[in-house]
Design a protein around this motif. Structure first.
Motif, short mmCIF file in Angstrom:
data_model
loop_
_atom_site.label_atom_id
_atom_site.label_comp_id
_atom_site.label_asym_id
_atom_site.label_seq_id
_atom_site.Cartn_x
_atom_site.Cartn_y
_atom_site.Cartn_z
N VAL A 164 0.99 -1.33 0.04
CA VAL A 164 0.37 0.73 -0.29
C VAL A 164 0.95 1.44 -0.33
O VAL A 164 2.25 1.25 0.74
CB VAL A 164 -0.87 -0.12 1.10
N VAL A 165 0.41 2.19 -1.07
CA VAL A 165 1.59 3.78 -0.39
C VAL A 165 0.59 4.56 1.14
O VAL A 165 -0.87 4.25 1.45
CB VAL A 165 0.48 4.36 -1.69
N CYS A 189 8.42 11.30 -2.07
CA CYS A 189 8.38 10.00 -2.40
C CYS A 189 9.15 9.20 -2.08
O CYS A 189 10.70 9.19 -2.09
CB CYS A 189 8.34 8.93 -3.68
N TRP A 201 6.43 2.33 -9.27
CA TRP A 201 5.08 2.05 -8.48
C TRP A 201 4.28 1.72 -9.43
O TRP A 201 3.77 2.68 -9.91
CB TRP A 201 4.90 2.87 -7.90
N MET A 238 5.68 3.19 -0.19
CA MET A 238 4.73 2.10 -0.27
C MET A 238 5.42 1.13 0.15
O MET A 238 6.79 0.75 0.06
CB MET A 238 5.06 2.09 -2.28
N CYS A 239 4.73 0.64 0.50
CA CYS A 239 5.33 -0.70 1.83
C CYS A 239 4.81 -1.59 2.54
O CYS A 239 2.76 -1.74 1.51
CB CYS A 239 5.71 -0.29 3.37
N GLU A 261 -5.15 0.07 -5.75
CA GLU A 261 -3.67 -0.82 -5.55
C GLU A 261 -3.85 -2.04 -6.56
O GLU A 261 -4.50 -2.89 -7.01
CB GLU A 261 -4.04 -1.78 -4.47
N SER A 263 -0.04 -3.70 -5.99
CA SER A 263 0.73 -4.60 -5.85
C SER A 263 0.42 -5.51 -4.82
O SER A 263 0.08 -4.98 -4.28
CB SER A 263 2.08 -3.21 -6.24
#
Length: 296
Positions: A164-165, A189, A201, A238-239, A261, A263
């Motif tokens: 998520v960002v 970022c 991303w 983003m993690c 989303e 990823s």
């Protein structure tokens, strides 16, 4: 002389190329490891190692013996596991390696009920952000994010983790909240360098996955470091969801672009190829699968 114990010690020392590291791997002293290997050499009437002050290497005979010892010890473990399975009581050690951030909290929480149910299983957990060769280092199991690259290993997916960002309310108040991923080019970022392509991303736009170039003043190989910077209001990160979730629940971070989303990170249990998976390891993987499929 306990032949199995001596063989196990020999394999550990050979794998680590060190009496000290080999002894540490199986939880005995260096002096005892040296004694067991010496007993084995005396029994066989052959020198298994070339020893110098700096390193330990296998002789030709030692290499041939090592190549046969490893599958024999695996079969011995399988035999013990079969007996334990029939007795409905698991016992023995499981050496696990996992990423530091995930392993120190989420994995430990998943391990706790398993150990309560199987008190005779000894868990030896080694946390590292470096990818470790589980065969060479003598691990039974690795818990890792991302696909399998080594064909000598087997991977079983435990779950898919959202990526998520996020940004802090303070950062968004000062710099504005981006309404489209294109707007990220105008923001600082925070780059998570352990990802496959940290400067691009991905988002789902109108049903298609698109990649957007990002840049910033901070990068790290740890998602926790990125989250801590985001908490401090430095920028947008983003993690994986596991490291973000507690801060989102407390309102210290906000998830952006939830409807876009694209990823995910697969979480896998990875282990060496064996004809039969040892009962206690199979039971632990089954337990992880049941626990983690309820996450996220």
């Amino acid at each position: 002389m306990d032949t199995i114990k001596c063989m196990s010690t020999f394999v550990a020392v050979a794998s680590q190329r060190s009496f000290t590291s080999g002894a540490k791997q199986i939880g005995i002293s260096t002096k005892l490891a040296s004694k067991y290997v010496q007993q084995l050499e005396e029994r066989l009437g052959a020198q298994l190692f070339n020893r110098t002050t700096r390193n330990v290497t296998l002789t030709d005979t030692g290499q041939a013996y090592f190549d046969r010892c490893v599958p024999l010890l695996d079969q011995f473990d399988e035999l013990e596991g079969l007996v334990q399975e029939r007795q409905s009581e698991l016992a023995g050690s499981i050496r696990i390696t996992a990423p530091t951030g995930f392993g120190g909290k989420q994995l430990v929480e998943a391990l706790r009920p398993f150990q309560l149910q199987h008190p005779k299983v000894l868990i030896d957990l080694y946390l590292s952000d470096h990818q470790i060769s589980i065969i060479e280092e003598g691990f039974d199991l690795a818990i890792r994010f991302g696909g399998l690259k080594d064909s000598t290993l087997i991977a079983r997916k435990l779950m898919d983790m959202r990526v998520v960002v996020i940004a802090s309310p303070d950062y968004l108040a000062e710099h504005g909240e981006p309404t489209h991923p294109q707007a990220l080019s105008g923001h600082n970022c925070l780059l998570q360098m352990a990802s496959a392509d940290p400067e691009h991303w991905k988002f789902c736009i109108d049903g298609n996955v698109s990649s957007f170039k990002v840049h910033g003043s901070f990068q790290a190989n740890s998602p926790r470091a990125v989250v801590n910077m985001a908490l401090g209001g430095l920028g947008i990160g983003m993690c994986p969801m596991y490291v973000v979730e507690p801060h989102v629940k407390k309102g210290r971070l906000k998830i952006l672009f939830e409807d876009k989303e694209a990823s995910e990170l697969g979480l896998y249990a990875i282990y060496p190829q064996r004809r039969h998976l040892i009962a206690r390891i199979r039971a632990l993987i089954d337990h992880f699968t049941e626990v983690f499929e309820q996450y996220y």
